[in-house]
Design an enzyme around this catalytic site. Structure first.
Site, short mmCIF file in Angstrom:
data_model
loop_
_atom_site.label_atom_id
_atom_site.label_comp_id
_atom_site.label_asym_id
_atom_site.label_seq_id
_atom_site.Cartn_x
_atom_site.Cartn_y
_atom_site.Cartn_z
N ASN A 1 0.88 -1.08 0.12
CA ASN A 1 0.31 0.25 -0.34
C ASN A 1 0.43 1.19 0.07
OD1 ASN A 1 -1.79 2.14 0.42
ND2 ASN A 1 -2.94 1.48 2.53
N LYS B 1 3.50 0.46 3.01
CA LYS B 1 2.88 -0.51 4.44
C LYS B 1 2.97 -1.60 3.41
CE LYS B 1 -0.88 2.51 6.79
NZ LYS B 1 -1.88 3.39 6.06
N ARG C 1 -2.70 -1.82 -3.43
CA ARG C 1 -3.87 -0.47 -2.99
C ARG C 1 -3.84 0.33 -4.39
NH1 ARG C 1 -4.73 4.11 0.77
NH2 ARG C 1 -7.90 4.29 0.40
N HIS D 1 -12.88 5.25 -0.49
CA HIS D 1 -12.76 3.77 0.56
C HIS D 1 -13.86 2.28 0.57
CE1 HIS D 1 -11.46 7.18 3.79
NE2 HIS D 1 -10.58 6.97 3.00
N ARG E 1 -8.14 18.07 4.18
CA ARG E 1 -9.31 18.05 2.62
C ARG E 1 -11.15 18.50 3.33
NH1 ARG E 1 -8.92 12.51 0.19
NH2 ARG E 1 -7.42 11.90 1.57
N GLU F 1 -7.89 -3.46 5.35
CA GLU F 1 -7.93 -2.79 3.64
C GLU F 1 -6.76 -4.17 3.45
OE1 GLU F 1 -7.69 0.64 4.85
OE2 GLU F 1 -8.86 1.24 2.51
#
Ligand code: ADP
Length: 420
Positions: free
Chosen positions: A7, A14, A93, A182, A243, A387
């Protein structure tokens, strides 16, 4: 089989190595993170059960970070594989698949080109994901690579919910619509929720609040995503770390025409200087903001109130979209760890059957827990997302589909030969 999940974010890489066990089990053998990419004092942290290894890296890029991960995984002392040939596939990912990808795919040149074409839709994420895929392909040339898209789970959002009320050709010609994000986290939550409630997913109307640095709210009905608060890009919806979330588009016009902001200045402000950071003026980290709010900092208090208020609006509207709710889930770093955000987000929702037990809420810190008051018609759960596990699972499914396809083609060739 062993699956390496990678990821790549803008500042971190990761990784986690999984091994299949039995029919449906995936166990984690080792994992780690390289943080501070590009910095002199970047850190590599690697762990296996009962052992942790830390190392400083000097200005690592994606290649050096993945190389360091592979070195750890193959280290004779604390590694978990002899060499990379034991890694059967790598799953990546990938944040934005646009309308080009409705499910996870085996990566080839064509896939990379299409992913590059989606990069403008997630400029903070896709270039990093792509860099990771390219470097992993270079470092593990014989290993199949699979891209798992965060947008894929949301492809079921119906047109009336995903379109913006703009001239139709903006959608037809330019693909401007809500994509949602997501999705990989939501897929995992849906899977866990079904186990937790001992019910098929078709019976659970759920709202998932994924509250990390990026924040989204998702409505899931019959196991399918029907709404997600993020949009064409990852700017829309709830308030995030840096954001802005939902904003009157007129504000952007005003900034550009009256205040002479350039497109780049608007971009920098809305992506990197807004959200919790913009409101609090001190941090995008909910831990810092909560501590300062407790000490009486008014802007930090306001940031938490605004964050939770926006969430509540989405939760309420998604309950209306689904005609009810059976399960409300909090996940992501904030969702899993912040009792104050959870309690404010559902404050006064008792009339919808949502009530949190304060004691259970306070105790639920990064562990799977049910936190609703009993008896209560709506289950409220904290479910730590995973995830990586979901990406490994998807990677396995892509490989299985490839093997099935190969077997069918081979069977077809044999039949052809026999007939000739
Ligand atoms: P990402 O979207 O980068 O994966 P995470 O899911 O790790 O992000 O969530 C990061 C957020 O979680 C940060 O805002 C951080 O402050 C918050 N967080 C982590 N631990 C806690 C905690 N104990 N209390 C409140 N917020 C927390």
């Amino acid at each position: 089989m062993k699956i390496l999940v990678i990821n790549c974010g803008s500042a971190t890489v990761k990784f986690r190595l999984f091994q299949t066990q039995g029919q449906d089990e995936l166990i984690s053998l080792a994992g780690g993170i390289v943080s501070g990419l590009g910095k002199e004092d970047a850190q590599m942290s690697y762990h296996i059960p009962d052992f942790r290894f830390e190392q400083q890296l000097n200005r690592p890029g994606y290649r050096e970070a993945i190389e360091a991960a592979i070195q750890c995984l193959t280290n004779p002392k604390y590694g978990v594989v002899r060499d990379v040939s034991e890694i059967d596939a790598a799953g990546h990912r990938t944040v934005h698949g646009g309308d080009k990808f409705t499910h996870s795919v085996l990566v080839d040149r064509d896939v990379i080109t299409k992913m590059e074409q989606c990069s403008h839709l997630a400029p903070l994420h896709n270039p990093a994901n792509l860099a990771g895929i390219n470097q992993a392909m270079a470092l593990l040339p014989k290993t199949p690579q699979v891209a798992v898209f965060d947008t894929a789970f949301h492809q079921t959002i119906p047109l009336h919910a995903s379109l913006y009320a703009m001239p139709f050709e903006m959608y037809e010609t330019h693909g401007i619509r809500k994509y949602g994000f997501h999705g990989t986290s939501c897929q995992y939550i849906v899977h866990r929720a079904s186990q937790l409630l001992h019910q098929p997913v078709e019976k659970i109307r759920m709202v998932i609040c994924h509250l990390g640095n990026g924040v989204s709210v998702t409505a899931v009905k019959n196991g399918h995503s029907v709404e997600n608060s993020l949009g064409f890009t990852s700017l829309e919806g709830a308030i995030m770390g840096t954001r802005c979330g939902a904003l009157d588009p007129g504000v952007i016009l005003y900034l550009m025409t009256e205040l002479n902001f350039s497109a780049e200045q608007v971009y920098t402000m809305l992506y990197t200087k807004s959200g919790l950071l913009g409101i609090s003026g001190v941090s995008n980290d909910m831990r810092t903001i909560t501590d300062l709010a407790e000490e009486g900092n008014p802007r930090c208090r306001l940031a938490i109130e605004m964050f939770a208020y926006r969430l509540k609006k989405y939760i309420g509207s998604y309950i209306a979209v689904m005609g009810g709710i059976d399960l409300l889930v909090f996940t992501g770093g904030i969702g899993e760890n912040s009792p104050i955000v959870r309690s404010l987000a559902v404050k006064d929702l008792g009339f919808l059957g949502i009530e949190i037990d304060p004691e259970l809420n306070d105790k639920a810190l990064a562990v799977e827990s049910l936190i609703h008051r009993k008896p209560c018609p709506v289950t409220v759960a904290v479910i730590p997302t995973n995830e990586e596990w979901m990406i490994a699972k998807e990677t396995l499914e892509v490989l299985a589909a490839r093997d099935r396809k190969n077997a069918i083609e081979k069977g077809g060739e044999i039949v052809k030969e026999m007939n000739s």
